[in-house]
Design an enzyme around this catalytic site. Structure first.
Site, PDB file in Angstrom:
ATOM      1  N   PRO A   1       0.839  -1.210   0.000  1.00 52.90           N
ATOM      2  CA  PRO A   1       0.000   0.000   0.000  1.00 52.90           C
ATOM      3  C   PRO A   1       0.873   1.259   0.000  1.00 52.90           C
ATOM      4  O   PRO A   1       1.802   1.358   0.797  1.00 52.90           O
ATOM      5  CB  PRO A   1      -0.808  -0.107   1.297  1.00 52.90           C
ATOM      6  CG  PRO A   1      -0.784  -1.547   1.651  1.00 52.90           C
ATOM      7  CD  PRO A   1       0.546  -2.054   1.180  1.00 52.90           C
TER       8      PRO A   1
ATOM      9  N   LYS B   1       3.357   7.056   4.275  1.00 55.61           N
ATOM     10  CA  LYS B   1       2.511   5.855   4.216  1.00 55.61           C
ATOM     11  C   LYS B   1       2.010   5.459   5.601  1.00 55.61           C
ATOM     12  O   LYS B   1       1.595   4.338   5.820  1.00 55.61           O
ATOM     13  CB  LYS B   1       3.299   4.698   3.592  1.00 55.61           C
ATOM     14  CG  LYS B   1       3.757   4.974   2.158  1.00 55.61           C
ATOM     15  CD  LYS B   1       4.526   3.784   1.609  1.00 55.61           C
ATOM     16  CE  LYS B   1       5.614   4.233   0.673  1.00 55.61           C
ATOM     17  NZ  LYS B   1       6.536   3.141   0.330  1.00 55.61           N
TER      18      LYS B   1
ATOM     19  N   ARG C   1       0.541 -11.293   5.794  1.00 52.70           N
ATOM     20  CA  ARG C   1       1.978 -11.536   5.962  1.00 52.70           C
ATOM     21  C   ARG C   1       2.539 -11.017   7.282  1.00 52.70           C
ATOM     22  O   ARG C   1       3.727 -11.192   7.553  1.00 52.70           O
ATOM     23  CB  ARG C   1       2.725 -10.957   4.759  1.00 52.70           C
ATOM     24  CG  ARG C   1       2.267 -11.658   3.471  1.00 52.70           C
ATOM     25  CD  ARG C   1       2.876 -11.056   2.245  1.00 52.70           C
ATOM     26  NE  ARG C   1       4.329 -11.252   2.211  1.00 52.70           N
ATOM     27  CZ  ARG C   1       5.087 -10.868   1.201  1.00 52.70           C
ATOM     28  NH1 ARG C   1       4.551 -10.294   0.141  1.00 52.70           N
ATOM     29  NH2 ARG C   1       6.379 -11.062   1.222  1.00 52.70           N
TER      30      ARG C   1
ATOM     31  N   ARG D   1      14.405  -4.626  -5.491  1.00 51.58           N
ATOM     32  CA  ARG D   1      12.987  -4.460  -5.840  1.00 51.58           C
ATOM     33  C   ARG D   1      12.852  -4.516  -7.349  1.00 51.58           C
ATOM     34  O   ARG D   1      13.714  -4.052  -8.084  1.00 51.58           O
ATOM     35  CB  ARG D   1      12.466  -3.089  -5.364  1.00 51.58           C
ATOM     36  CG  ARG D   1      12.743  -2.758  -3.916  1.00 51.58           C
ATOM     37  CD  ARG D   1      11.833  -3.450  -2.950  1.00 51.58           C
ATOM     38  NE  ARG D   1      10.423  -3.202  -3.214  1.00 51.58           N
ATOM     39  CZ  ARG D   1       9.750  -2.155  -2.741  1.00 51.58           C
ATOM     40  NH1 ARG D   1      10.352  -1.233  -2.024  1.00 51.58           N
ATOM     41  NH2 ARG D   1       8.468  -2.011  -2.994  1.00 51.58           N
TER      42      ARG D   1
END
Ligand SMILES: [Zn+2]
Length: 278
Positions: free
Chosen positions: A2, A58, A114, A268
């Protein structure tokens, strides 16, 4: 996973139900989702009245009347659900890691397959100090093309790494960095200091546009059975269809027809079009 738009979507929903309410009972079902002591988090929240729910980078920031702040970072797969009429532990959705019963009989659930997300209670002054170290909010007036240009000029990092760094700009993650760079026709491998003023303005516009559109679409949901993102009503985000490069390896670029490539940067995945992103 997210990022700003997904966190913003959840925050806007929580802001409609939490402020002015008191938390009555807390159950932590998995200790590792708490940063620090789970007993301390429970003690600080039970009986506490909620002042406001906002977003910074975030983080979901829940301000308490006690001048403490309840922070949540959803990391890869965390989300909150609001259940209007309470319910018991037998009816909890799979992967529920914590429950928060409110005085009006409704229940907030923290769900995280997770268990990489983190919940934390800290004094408001400590949060203010931490928030000050984060970069500007990209959808705020503080984030101008000139600010971005200055920050780019001072960095030798590749653009992808630069944009993921929350101290430089807050709220971007893997998906929206890829999408913003595609829109700006810039390679994720280009060094930040070599972007220059013209391309910096293009990148600034691309970041603001892609984030605004994604917030309007209530974020991006990936995956089938277990979504990486669902909002506080358990609904998917609508933005996945609008992605131009992310998760499109080997598919044709929608601008030039070239093949989308996936490379790995700082562990990544990076998706981009090597033909039209320079
Ligand atoms: Zn292309």
């Amino acid at each position: 996973m997210p990022e700003l738009p997904e966190v913003e979507t959840i925050v806007r929903q929580l802001a409609k139900v939490l402020p002015g309410r008191r938390v009555e009972r807390v159950q932590i079902l998995r200790d590792n989702i708490v940063q620090g002591s789970p007993a301390n988090l429970t003690r600080s929240l039970e009986g506490a009245a909620i002042r406001s729910v906002t977003r910074r980078a975030k983080f979901i920031v829940v301000e308490l009347e006690s001048d403490r702040v309840w922070l949540t970072h959803l990391r890869m797969s965390g989300s909150y659900r609001v259940v209007k009429n309470g319910g018991d532990n037998d009816s909890l959705p799979v992967y529920t890691r914590a429950t928060f019963d409110l005085e009006d009989g409704s229940r907030l659930l923290y769900v995280d397959p997770r268990t990489l997300g983190r919940l934390e209670i800290i004094p408001a002054v400590d949060w203010a100090a931490r928030a000050a170290r984060l970069g500007p909010e990209p959808l705020s007036p503080a984030f101008t093309a000139a600010v971005l240009e200055d920050r780019l000029a001072a960095s030798r990092q590749p653009l992808k790494t630069f944009l993921l760094d929350q101290r430089r700009i807050a709220g971007l993650g893997n998906i929206y960095v890829a999408e913003a760079l595609w829109r700006a026709r810039l390679s994720p491998r280009r060094r930040a200091k070599n972007v220059g003023p013209v391309r910096a303005r293009r990148l600034h516009r691309a970041i603001v546009e892609v984030l605004s559109e994604a917030v309007g679409g209530s974020g991006t949901s990936l995956g089938g059975t277990y979504l990486n993102f669902a909002d506080a009503d358990g609904d998917r985000g609508d933005f996945y269809e609008a992605l131009n490069v992310y998760d499109r390896e080997d598919e044709p670029c929608r601008r030039c027809g070239g093949a989308i490539k996936r490379i790995v940067q700082a562990q990544r995945s990076t998706y981009y079009c090597p033909t039209c992103q320079r």
